[in-house]
Design an enzyme around this catalytic site. Structure first.
Site: not given
Length: 315
Positions: A185, A290
Site C-alpha cells: 500500500h 499500490e
C-alpha cells in the site's frame, strides 16, 4: 647500509564503507543508511516502511503528520503491507473475522537481520551498493482464533542507491490449503497532485470504488487525478509504471507476481474525514500506487511457497 634491491611494497586496498543498520532504543524501528547517503526506516509494527530518503535528503514516501506510530493502529503512510485480505473481508469467508486489510499491517514483526551486496571494486566505488533488511511473522505471533492457518511470512526491504524493493515470501507450513490476497500500500511523495500523471495502465480496465465498484473500460490515456480516486486496475501486465510530475519522470515501478494495481487519493472531503490524515492539504502531496494481487484469491497449497514484490526507482 642500503640494500641494492628493496622488496616492493605490498599494495593495500582501502577499506570500503559499508551500510549502517541501527535499532532504536525502544526496539520499535530499524534504520539502514548506505555509504552514499540513502536511508530507509522500518517500523516493526506492521514491518511498515515509514521513510525512504535519497542521497540528497529528499523524502520519497508520504507519511501523514498525524500517523500513529505507537503500535495502536496501522500507519497512515509509508508502505503498509496488506495480507491476507484486501479491503473489508466478507463475513462468510475464512478471513471474515479479520480487520480490514488483514493482520500483517497491525502485527509486530521480528527483525531477522541484514545482508548487503558489494558494489564495483573500481577506485571510485562508494562502498556496498545495497542493504537488505528481513522481517518475519508466523502463525504463533498472531491471534489464531481469527485466522487459524499455519504460515510463515518473510518480508524483505532492500535499499540501493536509486531503488527501494519490497518483497514478500508466503510459506504454507500447515496441512490445509488457504486463500490470500496481498498488496504493498505504497504512499508516494509528490510535489503537486494536480501536476502528476501515472502511465502504464492506459490499456487496463479498472474497478472504480468511488462508483460502487463499477467496472470501467480502459481510459486509453495516462491517469490524472482531479477528485477522490480509488481504483483497482485488474490483470495489468507487469510492464513498468511511471509516475511523472510536470511531464518529468519521478518514479518507475516494476512488479513481480503482482497483477493488480490500486491507485488512490482521498482528495479534499475524504482527507478531512480521516482522523489520522494530515496536514489538511496533504492529499496534494501524495498518491498511492499500490502493487498487489487482490482482484481474485491466491490459493496456497499445503507445503507450498508464494513470492512477489515490487521495485520503485527514483528517476
Amino acid at each position: 647500509m642500503e640494500r641494492p634491491k628493496k622488496p616492493a611494497a605490498i599494495p593495500v586496498s582501502p577499506i570500503q564503507p559499508t551500510p549502517q543498520v541501527s535499532i532504536s532504543d525502544d526496539n520499535s524501528r530499524v534504520t539502514a543508511t548506505l555509504p552514499t547517503g540513502q536511508r530507509v526506516e522500518v517500523l516493526l509494527y506492521g514491518a511498515t516502511v515509514i521513510s525512504w530518503k535519497s542521497a540528497n535528503g529528499r523524502e520519497n514516501l508520504f507519511l501523514s503528520d498525524k500517523a500513529i506510530l505507537d503500535g495502536s493502529k496501522p500507519v497512515r503512510g509509508g508502505v503498509p503491507l496488506v495480507f491476507p485480505v484486501f479491503g473489508p473481508p466478507k463475513a462468510d469467508h475464512p478471513t471474515g473475522k479479520l480487520p480490514q486489510h488483514g493482520f500483517a499491517r497491525n502485527s509486530r514483526w521480528e527483525y531477522l537481520g541484514k545482508s548487503s551486496s558489494e558494489s564495483s571494486t573500481l577506485p571510485d566505488s562508494k562502498g556496498d551498493a545495497s542493504v537488505k533488511l528481513d522481517f518475519g511473522l508466523s502463525h504463533s505471533m498472531i491471534d489464531s482464533s481469527k485466522w487459524d492457518y499455519s504460515f510463515n511470512l518473510t518480508y524483505s526491504v532492500t535499499l540501493s542507491q536509486d531503488n527501494l524493493e519490497t518483497s514478500l515470501v508466503v510459506r504454507n507450513t500447515g496441512s490445509s490449503n488457504y486463500d490470500f490476497q496481498v498488496l504493498f500500500h505504497t504512499y508516494l511523495a509528490i510535489d503537486d497532485i494536480t501536476q502528476t500523471t501515472i502511465s502504464g495502465l492506459e490499456e487496463v480496465a479498472f474497478i472504480d470504488k468511488t462508483q460502487g465498484a463499477k467496472q470501467i473500460e480502459p481510459a486509453k490515456k495516462a491517469i490524472s487525478i482531479t477528485s477522490e480516486t480509488d481504483r483497482v486496475y485488474t490483470l495489468a501486465s507487469e510492464k513498468p509504471l511511471a509516475v511523472a510530475e510536470q511531464g518529468k519522470p519521478r518514479y518507475e515501478i516494476t512488479r513481480d507476481m503482482l497483477s493488480d494495481v490500486v491507485v488512490w487519493n482521498p482528495w479534499v472531503e475524504k482527507a478531512k474525514s480521516m482522523a489520522d490524515f494530515g496536514p489538511g492539504d496533504g492529499y496534494k502531496k501524495m498518491v498511492c500506487v499500490e502493487a498487489g494481487s487482490v482482484s481474485a484469491w491466491n490459493t496456497l497449497e499445503a507445503g507450498d511457497t508464494w513470492e512477489g514484490g515490487q521495485r520503485i526507482k527514483t528517476v
